[in-house]
Design an enzyme around this catalytic site. Structure first.
Site, PDB file in Angstrom:
ATOM      1  CB  CYS A 137      -0.766   0.104   1.086  1.00 55.81           C
ATOM      2  SG  CYS A 137      -1.562   1.361   1.071  1.00 55.81           S
ATOM      3  CB  CYS A 140      -0.226   2.637   4.038  1.00 52.20           C
ATOM      4  SG  CYS A 140      -2.229   2.117   3.534  1.00 52.20           S
ATOM      5  CG  ASP A 141       3.090   1.526   4.026  1.00 53.21           C
ATOM      6  OD1 ASP A 141       1.742   1.795   5.169  1.00 53.21           O
ATOM      7  OD2 ASP A 141       2.476   0.183   3.861  1.00 53.21           O
TER       8      ASP A 141
END
Ligand code: NAP
Length: 314
Positions: A137, A140-141
């Protein structure tokens, strides 16, 4: 402690399909209950820019869109449960669904909208570095990889979008693809191939992720050319795996008809499954379109079909 809830419609899943089903069911006065699952909002909560969902002149953000869908579903009367369904029984009537928090739903109809989840390469070293350099992701990261060299694996829309998004953080992004052609849309391919921060390595697969143990840090990635079998080592401290998704259907194994890839089978032009009163909508039954807007459309169809079923049978 078990709590029993009797309802006309239970919706399992909280992506565009689940929320659209909830909005339509609630507006038909069917008082739907929706169990959100582990990742409320589904795949769009791990996306950034959305410019293909109709109704918005400007680019919108995936998480924001899902918040709006949830708010709309709640406003019209959906009962929302942040919970996980761990058991279903379709041979009882009403159908039974049990959740991790101990709720026992007895529902006259069920709409399955559990979506799909990210696929991994499934090589041993991938597990070791998951969360320590390896992610599925970018939204997200990506932030954690500021000014680093990273790779993205895959050749579809997701891989290309992730690679483009990651250029906001990384100093260099290398897309690694197992063939010499991308399956991503042409417009995305053009953006990717013309981006100064992105390189593409064609015809290679990842063979091993290599790094240090304490602290667990990814440092290098061993690739293998699928044609001449030559090895290629690249320096990278991040790897994003974007190789597609699997439908989230393990809960329904042997309980409902699925195809060979474990997607739920529905009747043509319908969301009706092989069990009367049970419907499937969105990515859990769709491996062709897999779009937020098509999932939302199927959620609407499922609610309308469930409404008709309830009117005719209860
Ligand atoms: P996808 O289209 O199925 O692409 C998966 C990619 O990963 C393919 O290029 C595939 O290679 C590669 N791959 C699969 N298994 C692999 C493995 N074990 N090792 C190495 N590579 C592997 O998946 P997706 O990109 O997640 O997209 C899914 C669907 O969502 C598509 O229909 C897509 O159009 C849609 N989508 C749309 C948008 C948008 O409209 N903005 C954004 C994201 C996704 P091969 O090409 O060789 O098979």
């Amino acid at each position: 402690m078990t709590k029993k809830i009797e309802t006309d419609i239970l919706i399992i899943g909280s992506g565009p399909a689940g929320y659209s089903a909830a909005i339509y069911a609630a507006r038909a006065n069917l008082n739907p209950h929706l169990v959100s699952g582990l990742e409320p909002g589904g795949q769009l909560t791990i996306t950034t820019d959305v410019e293909n969902y109709p109704g918005f002149g400007d680019v919108i953000q995936g998480p924001w869109l899902m918040e709006q869908m949830k708010e709309q579903a709640l406003k019209v009367g959906t009962k929302f449960h942040h919970d996980i369904v761990n058991k279903v029984e379709f041979d009882k009537n009403p159908f039974l669904a049990e959740t991790d928090s101990g709720i026992e739903f007895l529902s006259k109809s069920i709409i399955i909208a559990t979506g799909a989840q990210a696929r991994w390469l499934n090589i041993e070293s991938e597990n070791k570095f998951k969360g320590f350099g390896i992610s599925a992701c970018a939204t997200c990261d990506g932030f954690f990889f500021k000014d680093q060299n990273i790779i993205v694996v895959g050749g579809g829309n997701s891989a290309v979008e992730e690679a483009l998004y990651l250029t906001n953080f990384a100093s260099k992004v290398t897309l690694v693809h197992r063939r010499d052609k991308l399956r991503a849309e042409k417009i995305l391919q053009n953006r990717l191939l013309n981006h100064p921060k992105i390189d593409v390595i064609w015809d290679h697969i990842v063979e091993e992720f290599i790094g240090s143990d304490e602290p667990l840090t990814l440092k290098k990635i061993k690739l293998r050319n699928v044609n001449n079998k030559c090895e290629k080592m690249i320096d990278a401290t991040g790897a994003f795996i974007a190789i597609g998704h699997d439908p989230a259907t393990s809960l329904f194994n042997n309980k409902i008809k699925m195809d060979n890839d474990n997607y739920i089978i529905t009747k043509p032009d319908s969301t009706e499954t092989n069990i009367k009163g049970v419907y499937a909508a969105g990515d859990v039954k769709d491996k062709v379109f897999r779009q937020a807007v098509t999932a939302a459309g199927m959620g609407c169809m499922a609610a309308l079909e469930a409404e008709k079923y309830l009117a005719e049978n209860y």
